[in-house]
Design a protein around this motif. Sequence first.
Motif, PDB file in Angstrom:
ATOM      1  N   SER A 139       0.866  -1.142   0.020  1.00  0.00           N
ATOM      2  CA  SER A 139      -0.215  -0.046  -0.109  1.00  0.00           C
ATOM      3  C   SER A 139       0.772   1.396  -0.073  1.00  0.00           C
ATOM      4  CB  SER A 139      -0.879   0.138   1.277  1.00  0.00           C
ATOM      5  OG  SER A 139      -1.503   1.127   1.210  1.00  0.00           O
ATOM      6  N   SER A 140       0.214   2.437  -0.559  1.00  0.00           N
ATOM      7  CA  SER A 140       1.099   3.496  -0.425  1.00  0.00           C
ATOM      8  C   SER A 140       0.211   4.402   0.375  1.00  0.00           C
ATOM      9  CB  SER A 140       0.909   4.187  -2.030  1.00  0.00           C
ATOM     10  OG  SER A 140       1.652   3.376  -2.983  1.00  0.00           O
ATOM     11  N   PRO A 141       1.120   5.045   1.438  1.00  0.00           N
ATOM     12  CA  PRO A 141       0.592   6.176   2.478  1.00  0.00           C
ATOM     13  C   PRO A 141      -0.150   7.151   1.810  1.00  0.00           C
ATOM     14  CG  PRO A 141       3.013   6.479   2.138  1.00  0.00           C
ATOM     15  CD  PRO A 141       2.793   5.464   1.128  1.00  0.00           C
ATOM     16  N   ALA A 142      -1.278   7.716   2.443  1.00  0.00           N
ATOM     17  CA  ALA A 142      -1.930   8.777   2.513  1.00  0.00           C
ATOM     18  C   ALA A 142      -1.728   9.785   3.633  1.00  0.00           C
ATOM     19  CB  ALA A 142      -3.159   8.537   2.101  1.00  0.00           C
ATOM     20  N   VAL A 143      -1.297  11.269   3.425  1.00  0.00           N
ATOM     21  CA  VAL A 143      -0.821  11.793   4.582  1.00  0.00           C
ATOM     22  C   VAL A 143      -1.835  13.128   4.671  1.00  0.00           C
ATOM     23  CG1 VAL A 143       1.092  12.853   5.672  1.00  0.00           C
ATOM     24  CG2 VAL A 143       1.377  11.156   4.076  1.00  0.00           C
ATOM     25  N   ASP A 144      -2.426  13.610   6.054  1.00  0.00           N
ATOM     26  CA  ASP A 144      -2.933  14.817   6.253  1.00  0.00           C
ATOM     27  C   ASP A 144      -2.070  15.444   7.296  1.00  0.00           C
ATOM     28  OD1 ASP A 144      -3.533  13.673   8.864  1.00  0.00           O
ATOM     29  OD2 ASP A 144      -5.622  13.402   8.474  1.00  0.00           O
ATOM     30  N   GLY A 145      -2.472  16.599   7.858  1.00  0.00           N
ATOM     31  CA  GLY A 145      -1.696  17.351   8.872  1.00  0.00           C
ATOM     32  C   GLY A 145      -1.257  16.745  10.026  1.00  0.00           C
ATOM     33  N   GLU A 146      -2.042  15.539  10.323  1.00  0.00           N
ATOM     34  CA  GLU A 146      -1.713  14.755  11.544  1.00  0.00           C
ATOM     35  C   GLU A 146      -1.080  13.421  11.581  1.00  0.00           C
ATOM     36  OE1 GLU A 146      -5.222  15.029  14.078  1.00  0.00           O
ATOM     37  OE2 GLU A 146      -4.987  17.285  14.279  1.00  0.00           O
ATOM     38  N   LYS A 147      -1.731  12.695  10.420  1.00  0.00           N
ATOM     39  CA  LYS A 147      -1.452  11.131  10.511  1.00  0.00           C
ATOM     40  C   LYS A 147      -0.977  10.868   9.031  1.00  0.00           C
ATOM     41  CE  LYS A 147      -4.987  10.248  13.796  1.00  0.00           C
ATOM     42  NZ  LYS A 147      -5.694  11.778  13.777  1.00  0.00           N
ATOM     43  N   GLN A 191       4.591   7.221  16.246  1.00  0.00           N
ATOM     44  CA  GLN A 191       3.775   6.525  17.072  1.00  0.00           C
ATOM     45  C   GLN A 191       2.373   6.116  16.556  1.00  0.00           C
ATOM     46  OE1 GLN A 191       5.124   5.175  20.109  1.00  0.00           O
ATOM     47  NE2 GLN A 191       6.792   5.986  18.918  1.00  0.00           N
ATOM     48  N   GLU A 192       2.094   4.681  16.650  1.00  0.00           N
ATOM     49  CA  GLU A 192       0.518   4.275  16.174  1.00  0.00           C
ATOM     50  C   GLU A 192      -0.517   5.067  16.990  1.00  0.00           C
ATOM     51  OE1 GLU A 192      -0.612   0.087  14.604  1.00  0.00           O
ATOM     52  OE2 GLU A 192      -1.203   0.246  16.758  1.00  0.00           O
ATOM     53  N   MET A 193      -1.222   5.668  16.360  1.00  0.00           N
ATOM     54  CA  MET A 193      -2.593   6.463  16.719  1.00  0.00           C
ATOM     55  C   MET A 193      -3.681   5.451  16.891  1.00  0.00           C
ATOM     56  SD  MET A 193      -1.160   9.265  17.380  1.00  0.00           S
ATOM     57  CE  MET A 193      -2.545  10.301  17.924  1.00  0.00           C
ATOM     58  N   TRP A 194      -4.159   4.492  15.706  1.00  0.00           N
ATOM     59  CA  TRP A 194      -5.024   3.578  15.754  1.00  0.00           C
ATOM     60  C   TRP A 194      -4.644   2.660  14.852  1.00  0.00           C
ATOM     61  CZ3 TRP A 194      -7.491   3.144  11.230  1.00  0.00           C
ATOM     62  CH2 TRP A 194      -7.936   4.571  10.590  1.00  0.00           C
ATOM     63  N   LYS A 195      -5.250   1.373  14.886  1.00  0.00           N
ATOM     64  CA  LYS A 195      -5.181   0.277  13.696  1.00  0.00           C
ATOM     65  C   LYS A 195      -6.842  -0.302  13.781  1.00  0.00           C
ATOM     66  CE  LYS A 195      -3.033  -3.631  16.213  1.00  0.00           C
ATOM     67  NZ  LYS A 195      -1.715  -4.371  15.934  1.00  0.00           N
ATOM     68  N   LYS A 196      -6.920  -0.749  12.576  1.00  0.00           N
ATOM     69  CA  LYS A 196      -8.348  -1.498  12.232  1.00  0.00           C
ATOM     70  C   LYS A 196      -8.040  -2.712  11.317  1.00  0.00           C
ATOM     71  CE  LYS A 196     -10.940   0.973  14.915  1.00  0.00           C
ATOM     72  NZ  LYS A 196     -11.680   0.413  16.174  1.00  0.00           N
ATOM     73  N   LYS A 197      -8.431  -3.881  11.768  1.00  0.00           N
ATOM     74  CA  LYS A 197      -8.202  -5.086  10.969  1.00  0.00           C
ATOM     75  C   LYS A 197      -9.388  -5.129   9.943  1.00  0.00           C
ATOM     76  CE  LYS A 197      -6.407  -9.643  11.349  1.00  0.00           C
ATOM     77  NZ  LYS A 197      -6.000 -10.970  12.244  1.00  0.00           N
ATOM     78  N   THR A 198      -8.891  -5.790   8.751  1.00  0.00           N
ATOM     79  CA  THR A 198     -10.201  -6.146   7.792  1.00  0.00           C
ATOM     80  C   THR A 198      -9.856  -7.628   7.610  1.00  0.00           C
ATOM     81  OG1 THR A 198      -8.733  -6.111   5.836  1.00  0.00           O
ATOM     82  CG2 THR A 198      -9.693  -3.933   6.602  1.00  0.00           C
TER      83      THR A 198
END
Length: 364
Positions: A222-230, A249-256
Amino acid sequence: MSHRHLFAACVAVLSLSLMSCVSGTPSMFRVDPARSGVVSGSGPTTLDTLKWQFTAPDKVYSSPVAGDEEIYLGCNDGYLYAVDANTGLLSWKYRTDGNVESSPALVGQTLYVGSWDNNLYAIDTRSHGTVWKFKTDGPVSSSPVVVGDVVYVGSEDGHVYALNAENGYEIWRFDAKGGVYSSPAVHGDYVFFGTMGGYLFAVDRNTGQEFWRFNAHQKIHSSPAVDGEKVYIGTDAKFVHAVSIKTGQEMWKKKTAGQVLSSPAIDGDSIIVGSKDGYVYSFDAGNGARQWEFRTEGPVFSAPVVASGTVYIGSTDMHLYALTTNRGNLRWKYRSNNKIYSSPAVNDGTVYFASVDGALYSIK
């Protein structure tokens, strides 16, 4: 992808200046340097008509990029194709010596694209000739990003390169200790990218010095997408991760239920991404809460593009889907002739997409 005390204050101003430094309006994989996947213009919200179909002679994994007059697409026969945006007829083609699975970047009159012959090419869209080429030690599947007068691209030789956009001279290279299939994103002073070694990196875009690394513990296509915080990115471990751009640091993660080879789009407070489990997901950018999901009938490798309240995304069930951004409701779907692995492009009310059999479609 410091220092950290200055980072928050500078990043917004720097991000705005990135686009203003580029000559002309750039067109590239995932729309912009931050790889947001969000188009400022509109796309078709109702399925009207197939405007045209162009067929390349081999498999296509490259995502099309739309210029004002031509659509550009890589093919596994080793050619980059330029197709007339109005008629769908071949304008010209450019030969490399390997599969072109990289998606091109168009800046002004120059196209930048990678090939499995290990080269990154700069091509003049007027003369159709080579401006320059830069040889790496591995296939270049990564899609280049151009910011100001610098091109950033990854190689499966395990490096990310920063090159002078005018002459191809190397500015720096970063040893990522693992193949880079992921396409770099640029935000503020940093370049972000994932590796087949399982790390997400933030690197100073001016010096090539590492700022931080995040261990995802599994390959990253996957290629990253970036906003002002994450930074948001998918992994082969079936997770979508949100990582702080300041600290890594990881802020959250979700599993599919499947590997996430699709690349996320950032639509306001929503992160939209596909999964090999066949679903398209929307997660809350702040806390990762699932907002909606939409089921297709095949694994989703395609990365979503968002325009005018609509998500456009392909599936290996051979359909291109148009979904509402707020609830994931189906606006329309179009059946192609084969599986869709690459990502669509939206320009001037038209969506362009390719199926793996080499067909390029224009729908308005």
